[in-house]
Design a protein around this motif. Sequence first.
Motif, PDB file in Angstrom:
ATOM      1  N   ILE A  28       0.775  -0.881  -0.456  1.00  8.55           N
ATOM      2  CA  ILE A  28      -0.167   0.113   0.212  1.00  8.55           C
ATOM      3  C   ILE A  28       0.946   1.194   0.065  1.00  8.55           C
ATOM      4  O   ILE A  28       0.359   1.935  -0.169  1.00  8.55           O
ATOM      5  N   VAL A  29       1.742   1.157   0.665  1.00 12.32           N
ATOM      6  CA  VAL A  29       2.930   2.690   0.814  1.00 12.32           C
ATOM      7  C   VAL A  29       3.463   2.567  -0.233  1.00 12.32           C
ATOM      8  O   VAL A  29       3.206   4.146  -1.088  1.00 12.32           O
ATOM      9  N   ASN A  30       3.892   1.555  -1.009  1.00 16.03           N
ATOM     10  CA  ASN A  30       4.266   1.411  -2.241  1.00 16.03           C
ATOM     11  C   ASN A  30       3.557   2.726  -3.786  1.00 16.03           C
ATOM     12  O   ASN A  30       4.159   2.914  -4.391  1.00 16.03           O
ATOM     13  N   GLU A  31       2.312   1.501  -3.863  1.00 14.80           N
ATOM     14  CA  GLU A  31       1.340   2.010  -4.215  1.00 14.80           C
ATOM     15  C   GLU A  31       0.428   3.926  -4.495  1.00 14.80           C
ATOM     16  O   GLU A  31       1.008   4.725  -5.209  1.00 14.80           O
ATOM     17  N   GLU A  32       0.660   4.111  -2.414  1.00 16.66           N
ATOM     18  CA  GLU A  32       0.691   5.439  -2.473  1.00 16.66           C
ATOM     19  C   GLU A  32       1.773   5.750  -2.897  1.00 16.66           C
ATOM     20  O   GLU A  32       1.526   7.289  -3.752  1.00 16.66           O
ATOM     21  N   ASN A  33       3.103   6.076  -2.840  1.00 17.05           N
ATOM     22  CA  ASN A  33       4.399   7.342  -3.078  1.00 17.05           C
ATOM     23  C   ASN A  33       3.911   6.938  -4.575  1.00 17.05           C
ATOM     24  O   ASN A  33       4.731   8.120  -5.329  1.00 17.05           O
ATOM     25  N   THR A  34       4.444   5.327  -5.254  1.00 19.97           N
ATOM     26  CA  THR A  34       4.434   6.088  -7.158  1.00 19.97           C
ATOM     27  C   THR A  34       3.298   6.288  -7.478  1.00 19.97           C
ATOM     28  O   THR A  34       3.136   6.882  -8.705  1.00 19.97           O
ATOM     29  N   LYS A  35       1.873   5.765  -7.466  1.00 27.09           N
ATOM     30  CA  LYS A  35       0.532   6.095  -8.052  1.00 27.09           C
ATOM     31  C   LYS A  35      -0.494   7.697  -7.473  1.00 27.09           C
ATOM     32  O   LYS A  35      -0.941   8.322  -8.060  1.00 27.09           O
ATOM     33  N   GLY A  36       0.069   8.109  -6.153  1.00 22.52           N
ATOM     34  CA  GLY A  36      -0.234   8.996  -5.868  1.00 22.52           C
ATOM     35  C   GLY A  36      -1.426   8.868  -4.842  1.00 22.52           C
ATOM     36  O   GLY A  36      -2.690   9.538  -3.674  1.00 22.52           O
ATOM     37  N   HIS A  37      -2.039   7.546  -4.815  1.00 21.60           N
ATOM     38  CA  HIS A  37      -3.293   6.974  -3.826  1.00 21.60           C
ATOM     39  C   HIS A  37      -3.402   4.592  -4.538  1.00 21.60           C
ATOM     40  O   HIS A  37      -2.817   4.964  -5.151  1.00 21.60           O
ATOM     41  N   PHE A  38      -4.251   5.073  -3.538  1.00 24.00           N
ATOM     42  CA  PHE A  38      -4.702   3.234  -3.324  1.00 24.00           C
ATOM     43  C   PHE A  38      -5.852   3.231  -3.360  1.00 24.00           C
ATOM     44  O   PHE A  38      -6.268   3.996  -1.892  1.00 24.00           O
ATOM     45  N   ASP A  39      -6.113   2.645  -4.077  1.00 24.69           N
ATOM     46  CA  ASP A  39      -8.008   2.240  -3.914  1.00 24.69           C
ATOM     47  C   ASP A  39      -7.888   0.988  -3.328  1.00 24.69           C
ATOM     48  O   ASP A  39      -7.964   0.009  -3.728  1.00 24.69           O
ATOM     49  N   LYS A  40      -8.548   1.032  -2.417  1.00 19.98           N
ATOM     50  CA  LYS A  40      -8.359   0.013  -1.199  1.00 19.98           C
ATOM     51  C   LYS A  40      -9.852  -0.821  -2.186  1.00 19.98           C
ATOM     52  O   LYS A  40     -10.185  -2.064  -1.616  1.00 19.98           O
ATOM     53  N   ASP A  41     -11.269  -0.154  -1.945  1.00 16.25           N
ATOM     54  CA  ASP A  41     -12.044  -0.925  -2.532  1.00 16.25           C
ATOM     55  C   ASP A  41     -11.933  -1.957  -3.972  1.00 16.25           C
ATOM     56  O   ASP A  41     -12.096  -3.332  -4.286  1.00 16.25           O
ATOM     57  N   GLU A  42     -11.406  -1.052  -4.598  1.00 11.27           N
ATOM     58  CA  GLU A  42     -11.323  -2.040  -6.274  1.00 11.27           C
ATOM     59  C   GLU A  42      -9.842  -3.759  -5.535  1.00 11.27           C
ATOM     60  O   GLU A  42      -9.868  -3.510  -6.179  1.00 11.27           O
ATOM     61  N   TRP A  43      -9.294  -2.837  -4.400  1.00 11.41           N
ATOM     62  CA  TRP A  43      -8.080  -4.306  -4.397  1.00 11.41           C
ATOM     63  C   TRP A  43      -9.137  -5.235  -3.927  1.00 11.41           C
ATOM     64  O   TRP A  43      -8.523  -6.182  -4.124  1.00 11.41           O
ATOM     65  N   MET A  44      -9.977  -4.918  -2.772  1.00 17.87           N
ATOM     66  CA  MET A  44     -10.565  -5.742  -2.006  1.00 17.87           C
ATOM     67  C   MET A  44     -11.730  -6.923  -3.039  1.00 17.87           C
ATOM     68  O   MET A  44     -12.348  -7.820  -3.456  1.00 17.87           O
ATOM     69  N   THR A  45     -12.191  -5.700  -4.803  1.00 19.06           N
ATOM     70  CA  THR A  45     -13.161  -6.222  -5.154  1.00 19.06           C
ATOM     71  C   THR A  45     -12.424  -7.460  -6.024  1.00 19.06           C
ATOM     72  O   THR A  45     -12.683  -8.565  -5.958  1.00 19.06           O
ATOM     73  N   ASN A  46     -10.918  -7.340  -6.059  1.00 17.55           N
ATOM     74  CA  ASN A  46      -9.995  -8.002  -7.085  1.00 17.55           C
ATOM     75  C   ASN A  46      -9.611  -8.899  -5.755  1.00 17.55           C
ATOM     76  O   ASN A  46      -8.856  -9.931  -7.000  1.00 17.55           O
ATOM     77  N   ASN A  47      -9.091  -8.860  -4.707  1.00 18.09           N
ATOM     78  CA  ASN A  47      -8.179 -10.001  -4.359  1.00 18.09           C
ATOM     79  C   ASN A  47      -9.008 -11.037  -3.236  1.00 18.09           C
ATOM     80  O   ASN A  47      -8.230 -11.552  -2.389  1.00 18.09           O
ATOM     81  N   GLY A  48     -10.565 -10.724  -3.435  1.00 15.24           N
ATOM     82  CA  GLY A  48     -11.196 -10.676  -2.298  1.00 15.24           C
ATOM     83  C   GLY A  48     -11.153 -10.182  -0.629  1.00 15.24           C
ATOM     84  O   GLY A  48     -10.683  -8.704  -0.576  1.00 15.24           O
ATOM     85  N   VAL A  49     -11.838 -10.624   0.198  1.00 16.16           N
ATOM     86  CA  VAL A  49     -11.797 -10.456   1.296  1.00 16.16           C
ATOM     87  C   VAL A  49     -10.569 -11.284   2.314  1.00 16.16           C
ATOM     88  O   VAL A  49     -11.233 -10.434   3.951  1.00 16.16           O
TER      89      VAL A  49
END
Length: 265
Positions: free
Chosen positions: A211-232
């Motif tokens: 998550i930290v790497n996503e925030e630093n490289t892309k400027g944001h992290f979409d938690k809902d998208e990640w949970m939808t794609n990777n389950g709970v």
Amino acid sequence: MVKKRSQISLFILISLVFLVGVTLSVYVVNRGTESQLENNPALTGDETSIETGAFKAGVEKCLEDTTFSFAETMTFLAGSLQKPLFNPNVPSVSTGVKYNNIDYRYFCKHESGKGCVSVLLTKEDMQTELDAKVRDFALQHCINFDAFLEAGFEVETGDPEVKTQITPNSINVRFLYPTLIKKGANIVNIAEYFSKTEIPLGKLYDMAVYIVNEENTKGHFDKDEWMTNNGVDIRIKKHRPYPDTVYKLITKNFELDREFVFNFA
């Protein structure tokens, strides 16, 4: 005469019942003593063999429980057994932020003119801290040679060292503590102890780093998208107490029926 014979018969019957009762009592006591000796081989006094399996198994179970306790705290505090320091009056010394009365450890800290600067703890940092804590606790609470010494055994030990390995879903512990247990001509050597503790510290740490790497490289992290794609398997809660962004990662071990939480910012 008949009455006298009846009295004698009754006396004999009572005596037999008493004798059987005493015999059973002695048998139970003796079997209890045998069971105690069988379960604690160090007390058998048998110089032809020294069985240390039960002792070693007890130490390793204690190691497992000890590691779980420390690792659960380390998970909640995001990689250390020390609570993050939060000083709103002197932000530069803070190692975390408090939000809704929960401490979140900085993995990325905002600095003026620099943006978000990584202050990640590494797995090596976590393992080093666990090594010391588990070693000190195990020496005080998991290792006890009193039963051997009281039974006439001699015990010699070397220097203790603990090496932990954090994997995604468990922590492996290797406790090197060379020990010689001697009685008569027999010598038993216990070189080390092992334990494996099921706890997802490594998995939650890896997710936090991602998550930290996503925030630093892309400027944001979409938690809902990640949970939808990777389950709970990992649930993510995200809040923005300015100027920070805090995350709570939650996963459940269904075998233990227990949730584990990792709080970072």
